[in-house]
Design an enzyme around this catalytic site. Sequence first.
Site, PDB file in Angstrom:
ATOM      1  N   THR A   7       8.722  -0.587  -4.999  1.00  0.00           N
ATOM      2  CA  THR A   7       7.486  -0.238  -4.302  1.00  0.00           C
ATOM      3  C   THR A   7       6.251  -0.765  -5.030  1.00  0.00           C
ATOM      4  O   THR A   7       6.286  -0.944  -6.254  1.00  0.00           O
ATOM      5  CB  THR A   7       7.396   1.307  -4.192  1.00  0.00           C
ATOM      6  OG1 THR A   7       6.066   1.675  -3.818  1.00  0.00           O
ATOM      7  CG2 THR A   7       7.686   1.992  -5.518  1.00  0.00           C
ATOM      8  N   ASP A   8       5.177  -0.953  -4.283  1.00  0.00           N
ATOM      9  CA  ASP A   8       3.903  -1.336  -4.916  1.00  0.00           C
ATOM     10  C   ASP A   8       3.307  -0.176  -5.713  1.00  0.00           C
ATOM     11  O   ASP A   8       2.381  -0.380  -6.493  1.00  0.00           O
ATOM     12  CB  ASP A   8       2.896  -1.836  -3.866  1.00  0.00           C
ATOM     13  CG  ASP A   8       2.557  -0.814  -2.786  1.00  0.00           C
ATOM     14  OD1 ASP A   8       3.164   0.281  -2.762  1.00  0.00           O
ATOM     15  OD2 ASP A   8       1.672  -1.112  -1.957  1.00  0.00           O
ATOM     16  N   GLU A   9       3.829   1.049  -5.501  1.00  0.00           N
ATOM     17  CA  GLU A   9       3.222   2.216  -6.154  1.00  0.00           C
ATOM     18  C   GLU A   9       3.406   2.188  -7.669  1.00  0.00           C
ATOM     19  O   GLU A   9       2.713   2.898  -8.396  1.00  0.00           O
ATOM     20  CB  GLU A   9       3.765   3.512  -5.532  1.00  0.00           C
ATOM     21  CG  GLU A   9       3.543   3.512  -4.023  1.00  0.00           C
ATOM     22  CD  GLU A   9       3.801   4.829  -3.314  1.00  0.00           C
ATOM     23  OE1 GLU A   9       3.735   5.882  -3.959  1.00  0.00           O
ATOM     24  OE2 GLU A   9       4.057   4.789  -2.096  1.00  0.00           O
ATOM     25  N   TYR A  30       7.308  10.069  -8.250  1.00  0.00           N
ATOM     26  CA  TYR A  30       8.044   9.048  -7.482  1.00  0.00           C
ATOM     27  C   TYR A  30       7.807   7.672  -8.087  1.00  0.00           C
ATOM     28  O   TYR A  30       8.762   6.950  -8.419  1.00  0.00           O
ATOM     29  CB  TYR A  30       7.610   9.070  -6.003  1.00  0.00           C
ATOM     30  CG  TYR A  30       8.034   7.833  -5.235  1.00  0.00           C
ATOM     31  CD1 TYR A  30       9.378   7.546  -5.015  1.00  0.00           C
ATOM     32  CD2 TYR A  30       7.075   6.930  -4.721  1.00  0.00           C
ATOM     33  CE1 TYR A  30       9.770   6.396  -4.316  1.00  0.00           C
ATOM     34  CE2 TYR A  30       7.456   5.796  -4.024  1.00  0.00           C
ATOM     35  CZ  TYR A  30       8.808   5.526  -3.827  1.00  0.00           C
ATOM     36  OH  TYR A  30       9.182   4.396  -3.144  1.00  0.00           O
ATOM     37  N   LYS A  42      10.400   5.004  -9.944  1.00  0.00           N
ATOM     38  CA  LYS A  42      10.668   3.638  -9.477  1.00  0.00           C
ATOM     39  C   LYS A  42      10.291   2.616 -10.558  1.00  0.00           C
ATOM     40  O   LYS A  42      10.983   1.610 -10.739  1.00  0.00           O
ATOM     41  CB  LYS A  42       9.904   3.352  -8.181  1.00  0.00           C
ATOM     42  CG  LYS A  42      10.373   4.126  -6.961  1.00  0.00           C
ATOM     43  CD  LYS A  42      11.796   3.829  -6.514  1.00  0.00           C
ATOM     44  CE  LYS A  42      11.977   2.467  -5.900  1.00  0.00           C
ATOM     45  NZ  LYS A  42      13.332   2.302  -5.299  1.00  0.00           N
TER      46      LYS A  42
HETATM   47  P1  NAD Z   1      14.629   6.861   2.832  1.00  0.00           P
HETATM   48  O1  NAD Z   1      14.234   8.105   2.120  1.00  0.00           O
HETATM   49  O2  NAD Z   1      14.392   6.762   4.307  1.00  0.00           O
HETATM   50  O3  NAD Z   1      16.199   6.591   2.621  1.00  0.00           O
HETATM   51  C1  NAD Z   1      16.821   6.744   1.395  1.00  0.00           C
HETATM   52  C2  NAD Z   1      18.326   6.668   1.608  1.00  0.00           C
HETATM   53  O4  NAD Z   1      18.960   6.778   0.317  1.00  0.00           O
HETATM   54  C3  NAD Z   1      18.880   7.792   2.475  1.00  0.00           C
HETATM   55  O5  NAD Z   1      19.807   7.283   3.410  1.00  0.00           O
HETATM   56  C4  NAD Z   1      19.576   8.714   1.470  1.00  0.00           C
HETATM   57  O6  NAD Z   1      20.668   9.420   2.013  1.00  0.00           O
HETATM   58  C5  NAD Z   1      20.021   7.715   0.400  1.00  0.00           C
HETATM   59  N1  NAD Z   1      20.183   8.359  -0.919  1.00  0.00           N
HETATM   60  C6  NAD Z   1      19.286   9.171  -1.551  1.00  0.00           C
HETATM   61  N2  NAD Z   1      19.814   9.580  -2.731  1.00  0.00           N
HETATM   62  C7  NAD Z   1      21.038   8.998  -2.843  1.00  0.00           C
HETATM   63  C8  NAD Z   1      22.041   9.026  -3.840  1.00  0.00           C
HETATM   64  N3  NAD Z   1      21.897   9.754  -4.954  1.00  0.00           N
HETATM   65  N4  NAD Z   1      23.150   8.304  -3.645  1.00  0.00           N
HETATM   66  C9  NAD Z   1      23.324   7.568  -2.512  1.00  0.00           C
HETATM   67  N5  NAD Z   1      22.418   7.522  -1.524  1.00  0.00           N
HETATM   68  C10 NAD Z   1      21.271   8.232  -1.688  1.00  0.00           C
HETATM   69  O7  NAD Z   1      13.934   5.691   2.048  1.00  0.00           O
HETATM   70  P2  NAD Z   1      13.224   4.361   2.582  1.00  0.00           P
HETATM   71  O8  NAD Z   1      11.846   4.673   2.977  1.00  0.00           O
HETATM   72  O9  NAD Z   1      14.129   3.672   3.520  1.00  0.00           O
HETATM   73  O10 NAD Z   1      13.137   3.528   1.221  1.00  0.00           O
HETATM   74  C11 NAD Z   1      14.250   2.733   0.800  1.00  0.00           C
HETATM   75  C12 NAD Z   1      13.914   2.082  -0.519  1.00  0.00           C
HETATM   76  O11 NAD Z   1      12.759   1.262  -0.373  1.00  0.00           O
HETATM   77  C13 NAD Z   1      13.598   3.068  -1.640  1.00  0.00           C
HETATM   78  O12 NAD Z   1      14.154   2.580  -2.821  1.00  0.00           O
HETATM   79  C14 NAD Z   1      12.087   3.066  -1.706  1.00  0.00           C
HETATM   80  O13 NAD Z   1      11.643   3.359  -3.008  1.00  0.00           O
HETATM   81  C15 NAD Z   1      11.780   1.628  -1.329  1.00  0.00           C
HETATM   82  N6  NAD Z   1      10.482   1.424  -0.683  1.00  0.00           N
HETATM   83  C16 NAD Z   1      10.106   2.172   0.398  1.00  0.00           C
HETATM   84  C17 NAD Z   1       8.896   1.929   1.016  1.00  0.00           C
HETATM   85  C18 NAD Z   1       8.464   2.706   2.235  1.00  0.00           C
HETATM   86  O14 NAD Z   1       7.323   2.548   2.695  1.00  0.00           O
HETATM   87  N7  NAD Z   1       9.314   3.529   2.835  1.00  0.00           N
HETATM   88  C19 NAD Z   1       8.049   0.935   0.525  1.00  0.00           C
HETATM   89  C20 NAD Z   1       8.466   0.181  -0.599  1.00  0.00           C
HETATM   90  C21 NAD Z   1       9.694   0.435  -1.175  1.00  0.00           C
HETATM   91  P1  TYD Z   2       3.153   8.669   2.910  1.00  0.00           P
HETATM   92  O1  TYD Z   2       3.601   8.280   4.283  1.00  0.00           O
HETATM   93  O2  TYD Z   2       3.689   9.923   2.310  1.00  0.00           O
HETATM   94  O3  TYD Z   2       3.409   7.407   1.955  1.00  0.00           O
HETATM   95  P2  TYD Z   2       2.913   7.148   0.426  1.00  0.00           P
HETATM   96  O4  TYD Z   2       2.471   8.418  -0.169  1.00  0.00           O
HETATM   97  O5  TYD Z   2       4.149   6.604  -0.223  1.00  0.00           O
HETATM   98  O6  TYD Z   2       1.811   6.127   0.541  1.00  0.00           O
HETATM   99  O7  TYD Z   2       1.568   8.796   2.924  1.00  0.00           O
HETATM  100  C1  TYD Z   2       0.748   7.725   3.360  1.00  0.00           C
HETATM  101  C2  TYD Z   2      -0.691   8.147   3.153  1.00  0.00           C
HETATM  102  O8  TYD Z   2      -0.984   9.231   4.058  1.00  0.00           O
HETATM  103  C3  TYD Z   2      -0.974   8.703   1.775  1.00  0.00           C
HETATM  104  O9  TYD Z   2      -2.285   8.306   1.379  1.00  0.00           O
HETATM  105  C4  TYD Z   2      -0.906  10.211   1.939  1.00  0.00           C
HETATM  106  C5  TYD Z   2      -1.384  10.398   3.353  1.00  0.00           C
HETATM  107  N1  TYD Z   2      -0.811  11.547   4.082  1.00  0.00           N
HETATM  108  C6  TYD Z   2      -1.650  12.424   4.792  1.00  0.00           C
HETATM  109  O10 TYD Z   2      -2.883  12.268   4.801  1.00  0.00           O
HETATM  110  N2  TYD Z   2      -1.074  13.466   5.473  1.00  0.00           N
HETATM  111  C7  TYD Z   2       0.280  13.674   5.481  1.00  0.00           C
HETATM  112  O11 TYD Z   2       0.757  14.657   6.095  1.00  0.00           O
HETATM  113  C8  TYD Z   2       1.123  12.754   4.765  1.00  0.00           C
HETATM  114  C9  TYD Z   2       2.626  12.951   4.727  1.00  0.00           C
HETATM  115  C10 TYD Z   2       0.531  11.705   4.081  1.00  0.00           C
END
Ligand code: NAD
Ligand code: TYD
Length: 360
Positions: free
Chosen positions: A140-142, A166, A170
Amino acid sequence: MNDDNDNQFHRNILVTGGAGFIGSHVVRLFVRKYPRYRIVNLDKLTYAGNLANLADAENAPNYVFERADICDFERVREIFAAYAIDGVIHLAAESHVDRSIKDPFAFARTNVAGTLSLLQAARERWEGDFAGKLFYHISTDEVYGALGLGEGLFTEETRYAPHSPYSASKASSDHFVRAFHDTYGLPTLITNCSNNYGPNQFPEKLIPLCISLIRQGKPLPVYGTGENVRDWLYVEDHARAIDLVFHRGKAGETYNIGGFNERRNIDLVKTLCATADRLLGKPAGTSEKLITFVRDRAGHDLRYAIDATKIRHELGWTPAVSFDEGIEKTIRWYLDNQQWLDDILSGNYRDYYEKTYSGR
Ligand code: NAD
Ligand code: TYD
């Protein structure tokens, strides 16, 4: 588990977290696009894992599901051996910042120890013959911390400065991935991506949460003043980038992925409201009245924004879906798939595994 006596597959790729949001798009893309790859989806099915996301892949001959915890090292080793895994796309993680504030241990366990367990299994299995192998971590960019408003963009050279549990977990997992590359020569890749949105996203994240609440006519919680900025990318564009990096990325490298698509949260929520009203045939302004400013998130990062120049120049990737198009597609998907959302809200989605896989 299958034993691996047949040679019908050119590659055996382990995708972790394939039942989650981004992972499900990656699995579906790979299963469809690469019939000669065997895609082994390893997922624990935590609250965030939903096999309904993979309904159209589940009977494909090149798809296998293994319910397992990435922290269970013995099980991970067995899966590497049973399927002769030669590539890993690692997405399994605890992914929600608000949950990490409440329970940081779960994030250290899965994101740090779980990643280490996969790295160690890959190293054991591949040591002595790293040719054609790849361990690809989706990050993630975070990890880069927060930017001020108008303070430039995160590049691959930006110093790591995570703030939330989080992003700290990461960042730590990224460091372990690089340590395995630098210490053991494991072929690794990392991409750091901005906020994704689109179908299959669990309705705890801002966009699907708001769509779900708009549908129910409930208050839309905007943290603080809504000034925080995120850089949004449509999930299928991320899946395409992952495909490209997996096949063409250079081992040892990092690539940033982003949409060049910054929005203040408040503006994003207003766009969601206006688009949803239009699609639902409600008078303009109806859903915007639901916006409610609530207590800010602890340590809330002000702004994330990615410079995705490197992946564009080196691999030719650019996002294909514009923000307006992506938001409309996303809202339409949630409205057309109300059962998916209702099954999550009722908890029924948790039965899918037993219904589909018991007795197989
Ligand atoms: P998500 O929470 O939707 O899915 C996570 C999946 O991992 C789920 O299917 C869960 O069952 C599985 N999981 C969790 N713990 C586990 C374990 N101990 N063993 C096996 N499986 C397990 O997540 P997402 O949003 O699809 O993100 C996927 C990846 O991409 C993550 O690594 C996240 O850090 C990264 N990422 C997400 C975003 C975003 O905006 N969602 C952006 C950048 C990077
Ligand atoms: P989120 O979808 O949780 O992603 P991330 O924290 O990884 O960026 O949140 C996106 C943005 O929205 C973040 O600045 C937090 C804000 N947010 C709200 O304002 N209300 C909400 O209920 C949630 C879940 C997030």
